[in-house]
Motif scaffolding. Structure first.
Motif, mmCIF file in Angstrom:
data_model
loop_
_atom_site.group_PDB
_atom_site.id
_atom_site.type_symbol
_atom_site.label_atom_id
_atom_site.label_comp_id
_atom_site.label_asym_id
_atom_site.label_seq_id
_atom_site.Cartn_x
_atom_site.Cartn_y
_atom_site.Cartn_z
ATOM 1 N N VAL A 39 0.831 -1.200 0.597
ATOM 2 C CA VAL A 39 0.174 0.089 -0.380
ATOM 3 C C VAL A 39 0.857 1.236 0.384
ATOM 4 C CG1 VAL A 39 -1.734 1.601 1.641
ATOM 5 C CG2 VAL A 39 -1.863 -0.933 1.152
ATOM 6 N N THR A 40 2.086 1.287 1.121
ATOM 7 C CA THR A 40 3.072 2.652 0.854
ATOM 8 C C THR A 40 3.933 2.660 -0.850
ATOM 9 O OG1 THR A 40 3.015 2.173 3.143
ATOM 10 C CG2 THR A 40 4.841 3.734 2.213
ATOM 11 N N HIS A 49 -3.500 9.605 -0.636
ATOM 12 C CA HIS A 49 -2.906 9.132 1.042
ATOM 13 C C HIS A 49 -3.312 7.161 0.660
ATOM 14 C CE1 HIS A 49 -3.674 8.485 5.244
ATOM 15 N NE2 HIS A 49 -3.302 9.598 5.394
ATOM 16 N N LYS A 50 -2.190 6.941 2.039
ATOM 17 C CA LYS A 50 -2.401 5.468 2.156
ATOM 18 C C LYS A 50 -3.871 4.974 2.704
ATOM 19 C CE LYS A 50 1.066 5.154 4.999
ATOM 20 N NZ LYS A 50 1.767 3.931 6.316
ATOM 21 N N SER A 51 -4.585 5.825 3.324
ATOM 22 C CA SER A 51 -5.874 5.360 3.477
ATOM 23 C C SER A 51 -6.950 5.342 2.076
ATOM 24 C CB SER A 51 -6.462 6.123 3.805
ATOM 25 O OG SER A 51 -6.769 7.619 4.100
ATOM 26 N N THR A 52 -6.657 6.727 1.003
ATOM 27 C CA THR A 52 -7.305 6.738 0.170
ATOM 28 C C THR A 52 -7.109 4.813 -1.015
ATOM 29 O OG1 THR A 52 -7.403 8.989 0.289
ATOM 30 C CG2 THR A 52 -7.914 7.683 -2.265
ATOM 31 N N SER A 54 -6.028 2.015 -0.171
ATOM 32 C CA SER A 54 -6.635 0.628 0.588
ATOM 33 C C SER A 54 -7.692 1.015 0.566
ATOM 34 C CB SER A 54 -5.937 1.148 2.586
ATOM 35 O OG SER A 54 -4.897 1.023 2.923
ATOM 36 N N ARG A 55 -9.068 2.228 0.387
ATOM 37 C CA ARG A 55 -9.906 2.037 0.301
ATOM 38 C C ARG A 55 -10.126 1.179 -1.755
ATOM 39 N NH1 ARG A 55 -10.396 6.238 3.116
ATOM 40 N NH2 ARG A 55 -10.545 7.261 1.193
#
Length: 279
Positions: A39-40, A49-52, A54-55
Motif C-alpha cells: 500500500v505504501t 494518501h495510504k487510506s485512499t 487501501s480503500r
C-alpha cells in the motif's frame, strides 16, 4: 435547477471522475518487473494518501481485480482482470490472425515471439509465444514499453510525424536518456532507416542482456496496426544471427499483414528518423 444545485452536480461529477482516475492509476502501478506492491509503495507512486489507496485496493480485491500475497500481504493483479480484458482480446483481429504466425516464428527461431499494439504513447503486448529454451526473454501480456530505444516503440514512432515524435520525446512521454537536440535529430534519422529496412533492433540498449527486434504489421489502408516482436538473450544473438532474426521477424510481420488483407506502405516513411532496439 438552481446554481447551487448545478454546482454541486458538477462537483459530484468531477469527484466521481477523480475517483476513477485514481483507481486506474493504482492498477497501472503494477508491472511485469514489479508484480507485487504494498500500500505504501503504491501511495507514494500515485501521490495518494495510504487510506485512499487501501480503500481502492479493498474494492478491487472484492472484485478479484487484485489479490493479496498470503506471505508478504502485498498486492498483485488478480485474475478478475482477464474477465474484463477477455472480450477485447477476443475481438482483436490482429491478435487472432497473428497467433499461428507467432507460433511458427518461435519454432523457426527458437526465441520468444510477441504481438505489440500502440496506445498512442506506449507499445503494449497482446499476445506471446514463449521460447522453449530454459534461458529466454519474454514479454508478458499487458507489458507496456515507452522507451524510445525499444524496437517495438521505434516501429510505431516511425509511422508518426516528425513533430509528434519530437513532442513525445521532448515531453518525456517517451523516455530517451540524455536527450538533446543532436540525439533527437539522430533518432529521427534512425527511425527513417528502420522503416526502409523493414525492421528495428535494440541490441542491448535498454537492457544489456537482451536483444529485441520488431517489424510492422499493416492494414488494408497501409497503416501500421501492430508489430511483431522477437525478444532474445543477447548471448544467443551474434551480429550474423541478428540479421537472420530481423529478416525472420519482418517475414512474419508481412505474413500477418497478408492475413489481414493489408499492404505495406512504401518505405518513404513519415518521419525523418531511424533507430534500433528490441522490445
Amino acid at each position: 435547477m438552481s446554481a447551487a444545485e448545478s454546482e454541486n452536480t458538477g462537483n459530484g461529477d468531477s469527484k466521481g471522475a477523480s475517483v476513477i482516475v485514481n483507481a486506474i492509476a493504482v492498477l497501472r502501478t503494477f508491472s511485469a518487473d514489479e508484480p507485487l506492491l504494498g500500500v505504501t509503495e503504491i501511495a507514494n507512486r500515485v501521490g495518494l494518501h495510504k487510506s485512499t489507496v487501501s480503500r481502492i485496493l479493498a474494492t478491487f480485491e472484492q472484485e478479484h481485480l487484485v489479490e493479496r500475497d498470503p506471505e508478504t500481504r502485498r498486492f498483485r493483479l488478480g485474475l478478475g482482470l482477464i474477465a474484463v480484458a477477455g472480450p477485447l482480446l477476443a475481438e482483436l483481429e490482429e491478435r487472432r490472425v497473428a497467433y499461428p504466425v507467432l507460433r511458427e516464428l518461435s519454432e523457426q527461431t527458437g526465441e520468444t515471439s510477441a504481438l505489440m499494439v500502440w496506445s498512442g504513447d506506449e507499445s503494449i503486448c497482446v499476445e506471446q509465444i514463449a521460447s522453449h529454451h530454459q534461458i529466454k526473454h519474454t514479454t508478458p501480456l499487458g507489458a507496456r514499453y515507452s522507451d524510445a530505444l525499444s524496437s517495438s516503440v521505434q516501429v510505431f514512432l516511425a509511422q508518426e510525424s516528425e513533430e509528434r515524435v519530437r513532442s513525445l520525446l521532448s515531453s518525456g512521454t517517451i523516455s530517451y536518456p540524455g536527450l538533446d537536440e543532436s540525439s533527437l535529430d539522430a533518432y529521427l534519422v534512425r527511425l527513417k532507416d528502420d522503416l526502409r529496412r523493414g525492421w528495428a533492433v535494440n541490441y542491448g540498449e535498454t537492457s544489456i542482456d537482451e536483444v529485441g527486434l520488431a517489424a510492422p504489421v499493416y492494414d488494408h489502408r497501409g497503416e501500421v496496426v501492430a508489430a511483431v516482436l522477437i525478444p532474445a538473450p543477447r548471448f544467443r544473438v551474434s551480429t550474423e544471427r541478428l540479421q537472420a532474426l530481423g529478416e525472420a521477424c519482418a517475414a512474419a510481420a508481412a505474413k500477418v499483414t497478408a492475413r489481414l488483407g493489408g499492404r505495406p506502405r512504401q518505405a518513404a516513411g513519415r518521419v525523418s528518423g531511424q533507430r534500433q532496439r528490441g522490445k
